[in-house]
Design a protein around this motif. Structure first.
Motif, mmCIF file in Angstrom:
data_model
loop_
_atom_site.group_PDB
_atom_site.id
_atom_site.type_symbol
_atom_site.label_atom_id
_atom_site.label_comp_id
_atom_site.label_asym_id
_atom_site.label_seq_id
_atom_site.Cartn_x
_atom_site.Cartn_y
_atom_site.Cartn_z
ATOM 1 N N MET A 1 2.784 -26.838 -44.566
ATOM 2 C CA MET A 1 4.262 -27.145 -44.279
ATOM 3 C C MET A 1 4.266 -28.655 -43.855
ATOM 4 S SD MET A 1 6.983 -25.287 -41.953
ATOM 5 C CE MET A 1 7.368 -26.258 -40.655
ATOM 6 N N ARG A 2 5.487 -29.232 -44.817
ATOM 7 C CA ARG A 2 5.393 -30.634 -44.558
ATOM 8 C C ARG A 2 6.806 -31.038 -43.781
ATOM 9 N NH1 ARG A 2 6.854 -35.201 -49.122
ATOM 10 N NH2 ARG A 2 5.997 -36.956 -47.923
ATOM 11 N N LEU A 3 6.288 -31.942 -42.677
ATOM 12 C CA LEU A 3 7.495 -32.287 -41.745
ATOM 13 C C LEU A 3 8.611 -33.155 -42.452
ATOM 14 C CD1 LEU A 3 5.293 -33.633 -38.937
ATOM 15 C CD2 LEU A 3 6.606 -31.245 -38.936
ATOM 16 N N PRO A 4 10.013 -32.919 -42.149
ATOM 17 C CA PRO A 4 10.858 -33.651 -42.530
ATOM 18 C C PRO A 4 10.662 -35.229 -42.546
ATOM 19 C CG PRO A 4 11.686 -32.532 -40.548
ATOM 20 C CD PRO A 4 10.248 -32.002 -40.901
ATOM 21 N N PRO A 5 11.076 -36.045 -43.176
ATOM 22 C CA PRO A 5 11.265 -37.605 -43.173
ATOM 23 C C PRO A 5 12.024 -37.943 -41.713
ATOM 24 C CG PRO A 5 12.743 -37.227 -44.720
ATOM 25 C CD PRO A 5 12.042 -35.620 -44.378
ATOM 26 N N LEU A 6 11.365 -38.952 -41.338
ATOM 27 C CA LEU A 6 12.017 -39.838 -40.092
ATOM 28 C C LEU A 6 13.293 -40.272 -40.281
ATOM 29 C CD1 LEU A 6 8.921 -41.684 -38.593
ATOM 30 C CD2 LEU A 6 10.005 -39.672 -37.584
ATOM 31 N N PRO A 7 14.310 -40.413 -39.469
ATOM 32 C CA PRO A 7 15.466 -40.918 -39.744
ATOM 33 C C PRO A 7 15.524 -42.490 -40.144
ATOM 34 C CG PRO A 7 15.515 -40.412 -37.521
ATOM 35 C CD PRO A 7 14.055 -40.146 -38.251
ATOM 36 N N PRO A 8 16.171 -43.132 -40.817
ATOM 37 C CA PRO A 8 15.912 -44.669 -41.199
ATOM 38 C C PRO A 8 15.960 -45.427 -40.012
ATOM 39 C CG PRO A 8 18.019 -43.654 -42.162
ATOM 40 C CD PRO A 8 17.300 -42.641 -41.408
ATOM 41 N N TRP A 9 16.562 -45.120 -38.861
ATOM 42 C CA TRP A 9 16.301 -46.209 -37.695
ATOM 43 C C TRP A 9 14.986 -46.172 -37.065
ATOM 44 C CZ3 TRP A 9 15.428 -44.006 -32.717
ATOM 45 C CH2 TRP A 9 15.671 -42.656 -32.729
ATOM 46 N N LEU A 10 14.115 -44.943 -37.530
ATOM 47 C CA LEU A 10 12.830 -45.026 -37.285
ATOM 48 C C LEU A 10 11.853 -45.473 -38.140
ATOM 49 C CD1 LEU A 10 12.538 -41.923 -34.716
ATOM 50 C CD2 LEU A 10 12.262 -44.239 -34.362
ATOM 51 N N SER A 11 12.093 -45.602 -39.393
ATOM 52 C CA SER A 11 11.273 -45.653 -40.552
ATOM 53 C C SER A 11 11.406 -46.903 -41.418
ATOM 54 C CB SER A 11 11.384 -44.456 -41.461
ATOM 55 O OG SER A 11 12.690 -44.273 -42.065
ATOM 56 N N THR A 12 12.793 -47.205 -41.738
ATOM 57 C CA THR A 12 12.977 -48.292 -42.794
ATOM 58 C C THR A 12 13.796 -49.413 -42.183
ATOM 59 O OG1 THR A 12 14.823 -47.022 -43.691
ATOM 60 C CG2 THR A 12 12.608 -46.890 -44.619
ATOM 61 N N LEU A 13 14.711 -49.344 -41.101
ATOM 62 C CA LEU A 13 15.450 -50.301 -40.860
ATOM 63 C C LEU A 13 14.601 -51.284 -39.954
ATOM 64 C CD1 LEU A 13 18.833 -48.323 -39.643
ATOM 65 C CD2 LEU A 13 18.355 -49.777 -41.608
ATOM 66 N N PRO A 14 15.067 -52.598 -40.062
ATOM 67 C CA PRO A 14 14.354 -53.589 -39.111
ATOM 68 C C PRO A 14 14.259 -53.214 -37.621
ATOM 69 C CG PRO A 14 16.421 -54.615 -40.398
ATOM 70 C CD PRO A 14 16.223 -53.120 -40.536
ATOM 71 N N GLY A 15 13.183 -53.419 -37.083
ATOM 72 C CA GLY A 15 12.827 -52.998 -35.604
ATOM 73 C C GLY A 15 12.397 -51.425 -35.632
ATOM 74 N N ALA A 16 12.035 -50.839 -36.927
ATOM 75 C CA ALA A 16 11.892 -49.551 -36.797
ATOM 76 C C ALA A 16 10.341 -49.099 -36.029
ATOM 77 C CB ALA A 16 11.812 -48.785 -38.135
ATOM 78 N N GLU A 17 9.320 -50.104 -36.368
ATOM 79 C CA GLU A 17 8.252 -49.693 -35.993
ATOM 80 C C GLU A 17 7.913 -50.116 -34.389
ATOM 81 O OE1 GLU A 17 3.984 -52.809 -36.353
ATOM 82 O OE2 GLU A 17 5.176 -52.511 -38.017
ATOM 83 N N GLN A 18 8.890 -50.778 -33.905
ATOM 84 C CA GLN A 18 8.842 -51.184 -32.346
ATOM 85 C C GLN A 18 9.717 -49.912 -31.538
ATOM 86 O OE1 GLN A 18 10.378 -54.779 -31.636
ATOM 87 N NE2 GLN A 18 9.163 -55.270 -30.102
ATOM 88 N N ARG A 19 10.480 -49.513 -32.418
ATOM 89 C CA ARG A 19 11.270 -48.364 -31.669
ATOM 90 C C ARG A 19 10.261 -47.157 -31.965
ATOM 91 N NH1 ARG A 19 15.589 -50.802 -34.202
ATOM 92 N NH2 ARG A 19 15.398 -49.640 -36.192
#
Length: 71
Positions: A1-19
């Motif tokens: 079973m595959r997990l749903p993708p992370l929301p944009p604020w945790l995956s693609t938006l600037p600062g996502a890696e730090q959050r």
């Protein structure tokens, strides 16, 4: 079973890696506090638990005051 993708604020938006890093750190600190009464973690000295919590607070303060700039 595959997990749903992370929301944009945790995956693609600037600062996502730090959050995401901050959330992982807070999860680790919470797990240490919640599991502290159980046998393996009860052997940890208090300064280790305090160190993890202090690390979490410093990480959060660094994220708030000195955010990484998006390139």
């Amino acid at each position: 079973m595959r997990l749903p993708p992370l929301p944009p604020w945790l995956s693609t938006l600037p600062g996502a890696e730090q959050r995401l890093r901050t959330l992982r750190l807070w999860a680790l600190a919470g797990a240490v506090l919640l599991l502290r009464p159980f046998w393996p973690l009860s052997l940890l000295p208090g300064w280790v638990v305090g160190g993890v919590l202090l690390w979490a607070v410093l990480e959060l303060l660094a994220w708030i005051w000195w955010p990484r700039r998006w390139r």
